[in-house]
Scaffold this motif. Structure first.
Motif, PDB file in Angstrom:
ATOM      1  N   ASP A 114       0.722  -1.144  -0.020  1.00  9.85           N
ATOM      2  CA  ASP A 114      -0.053  -0.020   0.019  1.00  9.85           C
ATOM      3  C   ASP A 114       0.757   1.246  -0.064  1.00  9.85           C
ATOM      4  N   ALA A 115       1.762   1.305   0.703  1.00  9.36           N
ATOM      5  CA  ALA A 115       2.478   2.525   1.009  1.00  9.36           C
ATOM      6  C   ALA A 115       3.219   2.994  -0.304  1.00  9.36           C
ATOM      7  N   GLU A 116       3.837   2.086  -0.714  1.00  9.82           N
ATOM      8  CA  GLU A 116       4.863   2.360  -2.161  1.00  9.82           C
ATOM      9  C   GLU A 116       3.859   2.502  -3.084  1.00  9.82           C
ATOM     10  N   VAL A 117       2.811   1.535  -3.284  1.00  8.40           N
ATOM     11  CA  VAL A 117       1.933   1.825  -4.524  1.00  8.40           C
ATOM     12  C   VAL A 117       1.238   3.032  -4.788  1.00  8.40           C
ATOM     13  N   ARG A 127      -3.940   7.291 -14.293  1.00  8.22           N
ATOM     14  CA  ARG A 127      -5.366   7.362 -14.537  1.00  8.22           C
ATOM     15  C   ARG A 127      -5.912   5.762 -14.359  1.00  8.22           C
ATOM     16  N   ALA A 128      -5.364   4.811 -14.582  1.00  8.54           N
ATOM     17  CA  ALA A 128      -5.381   3.621 -14.507  1.00  8.54           C
ATOM     18  C   ALA A 128      -4.488   2.447 -13.905  1.00  8.54           C
ATOM     19  N   ILE A 129      -4.873   1.582 -13.435  1.00  4.29           N
ATOM     20  CA  ILE A 129      -3.818   0.422 -13.123  1.00  4.29           C
ATOM     21  C   ILE A 129      -4.481  -1.047 -13.285  1.00  4.29           C
ATOM     22  N   PHE A 130      -3.655  -1.825 -13.957  1.00  2.00           N
ATOM     23  CA  PHE A 130      -3.913  -3.126 -14.439  1.00  2.00           C
ATOM     24  C   PHE A 130      -2.983  -4.076 -13.028  1.00  2.00           C
ATOM     25  N   ALA A 144      -5.644  -2.431  -4.676  1.00  2.00           N
ATOM     26  CA  ALA A 144      -5.854  -1.149  -5.718  1.00  2.00           C
ATOM     27  C   ALA A 144      -7.060  -0.691  -5.272  1.00  2.00           C
ATOM     28  N   GLU A 145      -8.196  -1.378  -5.120  1.00  2.00           N
ATOM     29  CA  GLU A 145      -9.500  -0.922  -4.748  1.00  2.00           C
ATOM     30  C   GLU A 145      -9.588  -0.042  -3.378  1.00  2.00           C
TER      31      GLU A 145
END
Length: 545
Positions: A114-117, A127-130, A144-145
């Motif tokens: 979480d912290a790094e992402v 604008r998006a992440i896969f 991600a959610e």
């Protein structure tokens, strides 16, 4: 839709430090090259993983379909698309789709949490992440959610190997029935933003164009005499610059086939090399050691293998000839580079002595060594390595960080110390940057120190690299307690709870009353590194006794 300018909108392309090298670029995007390769040999199998084999034409068609679906969802040229996946063929489809639309890719290593992402997605205004769903008992899609509501620019969370309309496979199927937009893409435009650990504890966004990445891939494989139709093995993460360039880009730049490994396993690597007639790889040093040992145990000399470029960890001189002896035709060699300056040295495939005792031949860069004042050092003397050439980064996303990264002549300051021989061999001797390189993964000591200092029982913390038999370097924390000495388990749990990747949790804690310091009060981390090294050597000697 949150259409915004990227954080690097301030940058003029090409930047001044790269303008002198523009004549060495071919001016072709990955999409241009993919069309050329698919037209030349559409049935050639270009990408293999444990789920699927893709021909050049299938790869291109799937990428175009995904591009259509992304365009239909409002993604436009210059937008940033992050992806956090293992070495799966879908990463190759996504990367090419982004090249078709002129989208900027932001690869994120799966070890990050979480912290790094969150920091990376915010800093590049993705604008998006896969993201893969569950992998190695961690739910990446849920992360991600969880982060999305706090990221004002993030409009889409897409999955890979998940379910529903927003899964990559479903989007590819959807895109086959959608029109293909005509998006002219300049090969000099920003193609990738890749975050790398820095000495400040806050990763920096390294920017590359189609031109800079294509140049280094094309020239390095020409140097290694590997070309169209040959097969590479890629165990390095495709979310690192090495795995990305050599795993996802070479099939269309060089014409190779790439076999992706989801995770490193030496026995599986031996099997894949024999099954697919693999000729070479670019990977971390521990992989070379384990591949040689496993090949000996299996009674095979892997005759198709010709090259192994290794780096990312210290390489003892005796390792190269010892590894070469396990193989019939392979030549291993050390290389040197960074995300900012990929492959400053290409290695010595034809000179085992130099391959073993130096970190490679400087081929496509200009290099100078300077002292602490920025002045050139005498021939053969140690200095900080500065490099410039047609494959160096466009700059950092942050304007101030970028300005500080180059000298007045456009050389990038690597932060690594080394010596340069008359024949053009570079040898790394140390590091000015406060980084720990654990199995090829750059870890910032500062961000771990910052977390440790938030614990009420920690007065101060100083984190350094320590020797690690397999990974080259591990993480050691020297801690000054605030009162009673905290339990190691408590500090480990505190670091884990911060959201940092588990690889950043110190593997050893040493409690001290104070640190060795300079006259001005700065901590002598060189002495801390020497101290933990001596402790480990003593422990190993006692274990052997």
């Amino acid at each position: 839709m949150n259409r915004v300018d990227p954080p690097w909108a301030w940058m003029t392309l090409p930047p001044a430090h790269l303008a002198p090298f523009a004549g060495e670029w071919r001016g072709k995007t990955l999409a241009d090259l993919a069309h050329e390769k698919a037209d030349a040999d559409p049935g050639f199998i270009a990408l293999i993983d444990e789920k699927r084999s893709l021909t050049r034409r299938e790869w291109l068609n799937d990428a175009q379909a995904l591009a259509n679906a992304l365009y239909a969802r409002g993604l436009r040229q210059g937008d940033t698309i992050a992806f956090q996946t293992p070495n799966w063929h879908e990463a190759g489809i996504l990367n090419l789709a982004c090249a078709i639309l002129g989208l900027v890719v932001n690869p994120i290593v799966p070890i990050y949490r979480d912290a790094e992402v969150e920091m990376m997605l915010r800093d590049c205004r993705a604008r998006a992440i896969f993201t893969c769903t569950e992998f190695r008992r961690f739910d990446f899609a849920a992360m991600a959610e969880r982060l999305a509501p706090g990221l004002e620019h993030l409009d889409h969370v897409f999955t890979v190997r998940g379910t529903g309309r927003d899964d990559l496979a479903a989007m590819v199927a959807e895109g086959r029935d959608l029109p293909s937009p005509d998006v002219p893409v300049d090969a000099g435009s920003v193609k990738m933003v890749l975050f790398t650990s820095g000495t400040t504890g806050r990763p920096k966004g390294v920017l590359h164009s189609h031109d800079t990445l294509e140049n280094i891939v094309r020239k390095s494989y020409a140097h290694w005499r590997i070309g169209d139709g040959e097969t590479l093995l890629m165990p390095s993460p495709v979310t690192h610059v090495s795995g990305y360039a050599n795993g996802l880009e070479t099939p269309f730049i060089v014409g190779t086939r790439v076999v992706l490994m989801e995770s490193w396993n030496a026995a599986e690597a031996v099997r894949l090399i024999e099954e697919h007639d693999v000729v070479g790889t670019v990977a971390a040093t521990p992989f070379l050691v384990e591949l040689a040992d496993t090949a000996r145990e299996a009674g095979t000399r892997l005759p198709t293998m010709r090259m192994f470029a290794c780096g990312g960890a210290a390489v003892p001189p005796e390792l190269i000839p010892a590894a070469n002896a396990a193989f019939e035709n392979m030549r291993a060699f050390r290389v040197f580079g960074a995300s900012e300056v990929p492959l400053v040295s290409f290695g010595w495939p034809d000179n085992e002595h130099l391959a073993a005792t130096t970190d490679g031949e400087v081929v496509d860069y200009e290099v100078k060594l300077v002292d602490d004042e920025g002045l050139p050092v005498a021939a053969g003397q140690e200095g900080e390595i500065l490099a410039r050439g047609p494959s160096m980064m466009l700059g950092y996303a942050d304007e101030a960080q970028s300005a500080a990264a180059f000298d007045d002549e456009g050389y990038f300051k690597t932060g690594d110390l080394g010596v340069l021989s008359p024949e053009g061999a570079i040898t790394i001797t140390g590091r000015k940057k406060d980084l720990i390189i654990r199995g090829g993964e750059n870890i910032s000591a500062v961000e771990i120190e910052d977390v440790l200092r938030t614990h009420p029982l920690v007065k101060d913390a100083s984190v350094v690299a320590m020797p690690h038999e397999r990974l080259g370097e591990g993480v050691c924390a020297y801690v000054i307690a605030a009162g009673e000495t905290p339990e190691i388990e408590v500090l480990c749990a505190h670091v884990a709870a911060s959201g940092l990747a588990k690889q950043k949790t110190p593997e050893r804690f040493i409690f001290v009353d104070d640190y060795p310091r300079t006259a001005s009060g700065k901590i002598r981390k060189d002495q801390l590194r020497a101290d933990v090294k001596a402790r480990i050597e003593e422990e190993r000697a006692e274990a052997r006794a």
